[in-house]
Design an enzyme around this catalytic site. Structure first.
Site, mmCIF file in Angstrom:
data_model
loop_
_atom_site.group_PDB
_atom_site.id
_atom_site.type_symbol
_atom_site.label_atom_id
_atom_site.label_comp_id
_atom_site.label_asym_id
_atom_site.label_seq_id
_atom_site.Cartn_x
_atom_site.Cartn_y
_atom_site.Cartn_z
ATOM 1 N N HIS A 61 0.823 -1.224 0.000
ATOM 2 C CA HIS A 61 0.000 0.000 0.000
ATOM 3 C C HIS A 61 0.850 1.265 0.000
ATOM 4 C CE1 HIS A 61 -3.341 -2.680 1.096
ATOM 5 N NE2 HIS A 61 -4.136 -1.693 0.705
ATOM 6 N N LYS A 78 -1.095 4.980 4.603
ATOM 7 C CA LYS A 78 -2.072 4.077 5.230
ATOM 8 C C LYS A 78 -1.755 3.917 6.710
ATOM 9 C CE LYS A 78 -4.258 -0.452 4.692
ATOM 10 N NZ LYS A 78 -5.563 0.132 5.008
HETATM 11 N N1 LIG Z 1 -13.208 -0.700 1.670
HETATM 12 C C1 LIG Z 1 -12.451 -0.184 0.685
HETATM 13 O O1 LIG Z 1 -12.622 -0.507 -0.504
HETATM 14 C C2 LIG Z 1 -11.389 0.799 1.029
HETATM 15 C C3 LIG Z 1 -11.166 1.099 2.340
HETATM 16 N N2 LIG Z 1 -10.275 2.058 2.681
HETATM 17 C C4 LIG Z 1 -10.219 2.395 4.094
HETATM 18 O O2 LIG Z 1 -10.907 3.627 4.279
HETATM 19 C C5 LIG Z 1 -10.369 4.322 5.401
HETATM 20 C C6 LIG Z 1 -10.010 5.751 5.002
HETATM 21 O O3 LIG Z 1 -8.975 5.716 4.064
HETATM 22 P P1 LIG Z 1 -8.463 7.074 3.371
HETATM 23 O O4 LIG Z 1 -9.587 7.762 2.701
HETATM 24 O O5 LIG Z 1 -7.273 6.688 2.585
HETATM 25 O O6 LIG Z 1 -8.018 7.918 4.651
HETATM 26 P P2 LIG Z 1 -7.855 9.517 4.773
HETATM 27 O O7 LIG Z 1 -7.012 9.740 5.974
HETATM 28 O O8 LIG Z 1 -7.445 10.102 3.483
HETATM 29 O O9 LIG Z 1 -9.346 10.026 5.068
HETATM 30 C C7 LIG Z 1 -10.017 9.836 6.267
HETATM 31 C C8 LIG Z 1 -10.898 11.052 6.496
HETATM 32 O O10 LIG Z 1 -11.721 10.777 7.615
HETATM 33 C C9 LIG Z 1 -11.753 11.948 8.422
HETATM 34 N N3 LIG Z 1 -12.132 11.574 9.774
HETATM 35 C C10 LIG Z 1 -11.366 11.025 10.741
HETATM 36 N N4 LIG Z 1 -12.088 10.826 11.856
HETATM 37 C C11 LIG Z 1 -13.338 11.267 11.572
HETATM 38 C C12 LIG Z 1 -14.546 11.322 12.325
HETATM 39 N N5 LIG Z 1 -14.622 10.909 13.587
HETATM 40 N N6 LIG Z 1 -15.651 11.818 11.728
HETATM 41 C C13 LIG Z 1 -15.610 12.243 10.452
HETATM 42 N N7 LIG Z 1 -14.500 12.217 9.693
HETATM 43 C C14 LIG Z 1 -13.379 11.724 10.255
HETATM 44 C C15 LIG Z 1 -10.366 12.548 8.288
HETATM 45 O O11 LIG Z 1 -10.350 13.924 8.667
HETATM 46 C C16 LIG Z 1 -10.108 12.335 6.812
HETATM 47 O O12 LIG Z 1 -10.590 13.395 6.039
HETATM 48 C C17 LIG Z 1 -9.187 3.477 5.884
HETATM 49 O O13 LIG Z 1 -9.616 2.626 6.923
HETATM 50 C C18 LIG Z 1 -8.848 2.636 4.655
HETATM 51 O O14 LIG Z 1 -8.201 1.441 4.983
HETATM 52 C C19 LIG Z 1 -9.536 2.707 1.750
HETATM 53 C C20 LIG Z 1 -9.673 2.411 0.426
HETATM 54 C C21 LIG Z 1 -10.628 1.429 -0.042
HETATM 55 O O1 LIG Z 2 -6.027 2.265 3.112
HETATM 56 C C1 LIG Z 2 -6.203 1.922 1.914
HETATM 57 O O2 LIG Z 2 -5.761 2.584 0.971
HETATM 58 C C2 LIG Z 2 -6.964 0.701 1.641
HETATM 59 N N1 LIG Z 2 -7.553 0.117 2.632
HETATM 60 C C3 LIG Z 2 -8.363 -1.062 2.555
HETATM 61 C C4 LIG Z 2 -7.720 -2.185 3.328
HETATM 62 O O3 LIG Z 2 -7.107 -1.938 4.373
HETATM 63 O O4 LIG Z 2 -7.858 -3.345 2.915
HETATM 64 C C5 LIG Z 2 -8.731 -1.421 1.138
HETATM 65 C C6 LIG Z 2 -7.653 -1.188 0.150
HETATM 66 O O5 LIG Z 2 -6.655 -2.118 0.345
HETATM 67 C C7 LIG Z 2 -7.112 0.237 0.247
#
Ligand SMILES: NC(=O)C1=CN([C@@H]2O[C@H](COP(=O)(O)OP(=O)(O)OC[C@H]3O[C@@H](n4cnc5c(N)ncnc54)[C@H](O)[C@@H]3O)[C@@H](O)[C@H]2O)C=CC1
Ligand SMILES: O=C(O)C1=N[C@H](C(=O)O)C[C@H](O)C1
EC number: 1.17.1.8
Length: 250
Positions: A136, A140
């Site tokens: 990643h 992350k």
């Molecule tokens: N299920 C999927 O397909 C995917 C899951 N993810 C997951 O999504 C999550 C976020 O990833 P990113 O967007 O890369 O992180 P990021 O750090 O870019 O964005 C997170 C956002 O959430 C906000 N935030 C934090 N605490 C908060 C709260 N209590 N209330 C409202 N907003 C809050 C932050 O200020 C930030 O803007 C991670 O757990 C990641 O692993 C990421 C990509 C794909």
């Molecule tokens: O943090 C990310 O970027 C991602 N988080 C998810 C995970 O932890 O599996 C999904 C994807 O891998 C991207």
């Protein structure tokens, strides 16, 4: 009639991409963008039917409970979920005041990743060895990835069902954790590298042969069809649904 959508974590990498995808999708209307510091309430949700949470592993469960209490269905992509936190959501959804509410939580919304998990679980029973390598971007916050944990669990469940024992491994000394995390007996390795987005390789080994299953999300656009599908379907699925595979008939 369109589905009104609120995005929680709207300023983040995923949240901002989801806002755009909702705005671009037929039949969806973006009605609220919430981020850190905003309170979840009927007021701030601005008439949303569905909220999408891409926030932080430390806060996502609290968000989901608050969103259920605020009367919306929830789609969650944030990682960090455990059997215990899933159970607490199930219990919440079973209360009379949450009747009719539904939640979908998926560790990965990209089709290639969902298929990788499915193929890995299908292949696992035929191989002596299996390990997961997730790779990643270095921003992350959690390791191993939610996808890698789910992949390892799927492999472990398939091995157990087939009556396979532990994977062969003669390693006796590993003071610095070079063999990675161990999830249900499956070793999981995490790489953090500038330039990457989200990638995973599952390697399965037998004497004289190896199967490699690999998924690459080069762009966060890869997650959007799955998120939009979940937003469209969540209202029709009462209770808790874990994994996008459940919506894809895999
Ligand atoms: N299920 C999927 O397909 C995917 C899951 N993810 C997951 O999504 C999550 C976020 O990833 P990113 O967007 O890369 O992180 P990021 O750090 O870019 O964005 C997170 C956002 O959430 C906000 N935030 C934090 N605490 C908060 C709260 N209590 N209330 C409202 N907003 C809050 C932050 O200020 C930030 O803007 C991670 O757990 C990641 O692993 C990421 C990509 C794909
Ligand atoms: O943090 C990310 O970027 C991602 N988080 C998810 C995970 O932890 O599996 C999904 C994807 O891998 C991207």
């Amino acid at each position: 009639m369109s589905i009104a959508v609120a995005v929680v974590g709207a300023a983040g990498r995923m949240g901002s991409t989801v806002c755009q995808a909702v705005q671009d999708a037929d039949g969806l209307e973006l009605v609220a963008r919430l981020d850190i510091g905003d309170t979840v309430s009927a007021d701030t949700l601005n008439g949303a039917d569905v909220a999408v949470d891409f926030t932080h592993p430390s806060t996502t469960e609290d968000n989901v409970h608050a969103l259920i209490d605020a009367g919306v269905d929830v789609v969650v992509g944030t990682t960090g979920w455990t059997d215990e936190s899933y159970e607490r959501v199930r219990e919440h959804l079973a209360r009379p005041e949450a009747a009719g509410r539904s939640v979908i939580i998926a560790p990965n919304f990209a089709l290639s990743a969902v298929l990788t998990m499915s193929f890995a679980a299908k292949a696992a029973r035929y191989f002596e060895s299996a390990e997961v390598i997730e790779l990643h971007h270095p921003n992350k916050v959690d390791a191993p990835s939610g996808t890698a944990i789910a992949t390892a669990r799927g492999i472990a469940a398939a091995r157990a069902e087939a009556g396979l024992g532990p994977v062969p491994d003669a390693t006796e000394t590993d003071p610095d954790g070079a063999r990675g995390a161990v999830v249900d007996g499956v070793h999981v390795h995490a790489v953090r590298l500038r330039g990457l987005t989200a990638h995973e390789e599952v390697v399965l080994g037998n004497p004289g042969e190896q199967l490699t299953i690999r998924t690459d999300s080069f762009d966060r656009a890869s997650f959007m069809p799955g998120v939009v599908l979940a937003v469209r379907e969540v209202g029709g699925r009462e209770g808790l649904t874990i994994g996008l595979d459940r919506l894809l008939d895999l």
